[in-house]
Design an enzyme around this catalytic site. Structure first.
Site, PDB file in Angstrom:
ATOM      1  N   ASP A 475       0.827  -1.203   0.000  1.00 38.00           N
ATOM      2  CA  ASP A 475       0.000   0.000   0.000  1.00 38.00           C
ATOM      3  C   ASP A 475       0.867   1.262   0.000  1.00 38.00           C
ATOM      4  O   ASP A 475       2.072   1.225   0.290  1.00 38.00           O
ATOM      5  CB  ASP A 475      -0.931   0.000   1.214  1.00 38.00           C
ATOM      6  CG  ASP A 475      -2.229   0.734   0.956  1.00 38.00           C
ATOM      7  OD1 ASP A 475      -2.309   1.504  -0.011  1.00 38.00           O
ATOM      8  OD2 ASP A 475      -3.180   0.542   1.749  1.00 38.00           O
ATOM      9  N   ASP A 545     -10.480   2.203  -3.449  1.00 37.15           N
ATOM     10  CA  ASP A 545     -11.036   1.996  -2.113  1.00 37.15           C
ATOM     11  C   ASP A 545     -12.555   2.027  -2.132  1.00 37.15           C
ATOM     12  O   ASP A 545     -13.198   1.631  -1.151  1.00 37.15           O
ATOM     13  CB  ASP A 545     -10.521   3.073  -1.146  1.00 37.15           C
ATOM     14  CG  ASP A 545      -9.166   2.723  -0.564  1.00 37.15           C
ATOM     15  OD1 ASP A 545      -8.722   1.570  -0.744  1.00 37.15           O
ATOM     16  OD2 ASP A 545      -8.544   3.603   0.060  1.00 37.15           O
TER      17      ASP A 545
END
Length: 738
Positions: A475, A545
């Site tokens: 990430d 997301d």
């Protein structure tokens, strides 16, 4: 594929369905001639006669500098009469930067060019290396063109070489330059714009005189603008019309420009963002730019997308991973966020095993002092206060239940409240004495420094060596701001952005090579670094997301403009959705997620028995169609940005089977846009649609189409389409008389 005609001094490059032609004109300048449908080498003389004329009506003016302002060029010069954006600008020690790059030599070599420390096409049939020399300095350029007979993509980059003794500074070094001289009608530009949770929205605007510039100055490719631009003819649609694609295989700050000149020609070029860029090039040194993947077709946006999908699968993504079956994962993030312990994780693992999932992925919060987003980043050691028995206890429980184990990292970041920051505050990007610019309560590690990259490599490697980990989610949750490093002197701060990107690539290269059995998934606050450079290391990337079953149709549609569905990580999440608060049917969430590398991101222990049964069926369905996800051709049928429906269809390369997913957004009472014409099938084959108990020819399904089902808000449907083998054999027997 690549030929040079010494008489006409033309280069002809031909791929699967296109040709690209240029020549050395009488001034020794490399002039662009043609890029379009495939032509033969015999046409080179015609192209020179028809399109290689000097910009001035008088051939004697050919050597006069001001003529270059209208000349289609393969490399725009600076300060010598060409007032369009230059491709390369190099400042010498006296500050002068004018340039005029003339042809010196060329060579045609077999195979692809390898770029040290950067992603690149893993193969090519032939590569043309054209060397140009500046009239006013010792700077040389290599313009590199790689061609493959079975691909519609032309791969390009530029190398800048200082052949002298004195140092010079590169102020701009774009990877490619090309010109589209035929501007009859109206041309438009398509870009993929957006923001966090709204990535890669297709935006089409007309091209007019002046310069269109798309860019990221955030230190990475970004949520806001993808490193991709397409130039579309007036009649370009989904399946027909001319279009040109420009895709940078780069994950750093970038820029792509389309300049419509006074004579209506379009110069398109791009590469590393030249804003605040500078690179000191000592005598004898060479600077290589990132590669760009260029495309031409008359088969519309769909043809362009399928060509890019094949290119990324065959030429960029790691061959060992690209067609390997993807694990169906369960990620705990939206189920627990930071609030978990062994008991919570074990209960999710138990349910995942019962439902047929493959891998449990433990997300943020397992390390250091990490109970929220304000601390712990950089401390890559297990928090055994939270996880009794450490990772081995969780891994052991996974193994006991027949699941593999995956783990989340954010290697490029550091929290100020961390042991790493307290020991090495200078390792964070920023200027000593200046208040740092924070994002998500974290700072960015200075990956221009080798000792920082080495430290992260060792600490992450220790976790991977000591534990049975098969999957890593990598990430990156904030942009880069200060753009400053104490690692470089004042006059070299312009190198910062690119050196950071090289540091990221270096770490990704080392980790993926050191742990070849670990599957690495990319992520950057969702889809913030979804680009061809990242796909070189990560075969799939967390697409966004935003996991809402309606919004994801738009995000996945836009992403598919140039990236294959197999590279999109798509999860079923909880409702109300955590990003939009929308409630969508469980079946819809599963259907949309099946158009990619599917998985789940919710608390399985809170599902009803009916929902659990749906999960079992979704996983069973996915394992039946995952070969289509990995290898199939994508056809986009109903645009979620333009109507009440979303529909995409995956078709096998041999056209024997297909898989279609659709969603109706609103249950409008007078919804007449319901006839759906399928695409990509073989007109002469007969197909059956399992869910409808319908049998018809490919010609009928594509010509007459079918009615979309009437569904409530956010209702979805899937169709499994297969060739009727017995009928096909019968027809063949009748035709041949056997």
């Amino acid at each position: 594929m690549i030929s040079f005609d010494g008489c006409t001094k033309t280069f002809l490059l031909s791929g699967k369905n296109y040709s690209y032609c240029m020549y050395i004109n009488r001034a020794g300048l490399l002039q662009h001639l043609y890029w379009g449908k495939k032509i033969g080498a015999a046409d080179a003389a015609f192209l020179v006669a028809a399109h290689g004329l000097p910009a001035s009506p008088n051939p004697d003016d050919y050597n006069k500098d001001m003529a270059t302002d209208g000349m289609p060029s393969e490399c725009g010069s600076f300060g010598r009469g060409d007032f369009r954006p230059a491709t390369v600008i190099v400042r010498r020690e006296d500050g002068a930067a004018m340039s005029r790059f003339r042809y010196v030599s060329h060579k045609i070599v077999k195979g692809a060019l390898h770029l040290q420390g950067m992603p690149c096409a893993r193969k090519a049939d032939e590569t043309l290396i054209l060397t140009l020399k500046d009239d006013f300095s010792d700077i040389e350029l290599d313009l590199n063109y790689s061609v493959s007979e079975d691909a519609d993509i032309l791969v390009r980059n530029t190398a800048v070489r200082n052949a002298g003794k004195d140092a010079a500074e590169i102020a701009k070094a774009f990877s490619f330059c090309t010109e589209l001289p035929d501007t009859r009608g109206t041309w438009s530009a398509l870009r993929l714009a957006g923001s966090w949770a709204r990535e890669r929205t297709p935006v089409v605007t007309p091209l007019a005189e002046g310069t269109l510039r798309i860019e990221s100055a955030r230190g990475y490719s970004s949520h806001q603008m993808n490193p991709f631009l397409a130039v579309l003819s007036e009649d370009c649609g989904e399946e027909s019309g001319e279009c040109y694609g420009f895709n940078l295989l780069y994950s750093g700050s970038f820029a792509i420009t389309a300049d419509v000149s006074h004579n209506k020609s379009i110069r398109v070029q791009g590469g590393i963002n030249d804003f605040l860029f500078g690179w000191l090039l000592q005598g004898g040194e060479t600077f290589a730019t990132p590669q760009a993947a260029l495309y031409y077709s008359a088969e519309g946006l769909g043809g362009m997308s399928r060509a890019y999908h094949d290119f990324f699968r065959e030429y960029i993504i790691e061959p060992k991973r690209v067609y390997a079956r993807r694990p169906v994962v369960i990620n705990n993030w939206e189920a627990t966020y930071f609030d978990f312990d062994n008991e919570k994780l074990f209960s999710i693992i138990d349910e995942a095993a019962k439902l047929g999932m493959d891998t449990f992925v433990l997300d943020d919060g397992w390390f250091g002092k990490r109970d929220g987003d304000a601390s712990g980043l950089g401390d890559w050691f297990v928090n055994e206060r939270k996880l009794k028995g450490g990772l081995k206890a969780v891994i052991g429980h996974c193994k006991e239940k027949g699941l593999k184990f995956g783990l989340w990292f954010e290697p490029e970041m550091v929290s100020e409240d961390s042991e790493l920051y307290r020991a090495h505050p200078d390792w964070a990007i920023g200027k000593a004495g200046a208040e740092p610019c924070r994002g998500r309560n974290q700072l960015v590690l200075d990956f221009t420094r080798k000792e920082v990259v080495n430290y992260i490599f060792e600490t992450v490697s220790k976790i991977l060596r000591e534990n049975e980990i098969s999957y890593v989610k990598w990430d990156k949750n904030r942009d880069i701001t200060e753009n400053y490093t104490a690692n470089l002197p004042a006059d070299r701060q312009g190198e910062f952005w690119h050196r950071y990107t090289l540091g990221f690539y270096g770490l990704a290269e080392r980790l993926t090579k050191a742990f070849p059995n670990v599957f690495f998934e990319g992520c950057a606050g969702g889809g913030g670094r979804f680009d061809g450079g990242a796909l070189y290391y990560f075969p799939q990337i967390w697409t966004s997301d935003d996991t809402d079953g309606l919004e994801r149709t738009k995000i996945q549609w836009g992403t598919s403009v140039c990236y294959p569905v197999s590279s999109m990580s798509c999860h079923v999440s909880a409702c109300p959705n955590h990003q939009t608060q929308r409630i969508t049917p469980f079946a819809t969430r599963g259907a949309v997620a099946s158009l990619g590398a599917t998985g789940y991101e919710l608390d399985l222990t809170k599902l009803s028995e009916e929902e659990k049964e749906q999960v079992r069926e979704q996983i069973k369905n996915y394992k039946l169609i995952d070969e289509l996800v990995l290898r199939g051709d994508l056809y986009r049928l109903a645009d979620p940005f333009k109507g009440n429906y979303f529909c995409e269809m995956l078709v096998s390369k041999d056209k024997s089977k297909a898989y279609l997913v659709g969603e109706r957004f609103r249950g409008d009472p007078c919804d007449h846009d319901r006839v759906l014409k399928l695409r990509g099938l073989d007109e002469g084959k007969t197909y059956t649609i399992r869910e409808l108990n319908v049998t018809a020819s490919g010609a009928a399904l594509m010509g007459a189409g079918l009615f979309c089902p009437r569904l409530p808000d956010c209702g979805s449907w899937v169709w499994h389409i297969e060739e009727v083998q017995a009928e096909r054999k019968l027809y063949k027997a009748i035709e041949t008389g056997r």
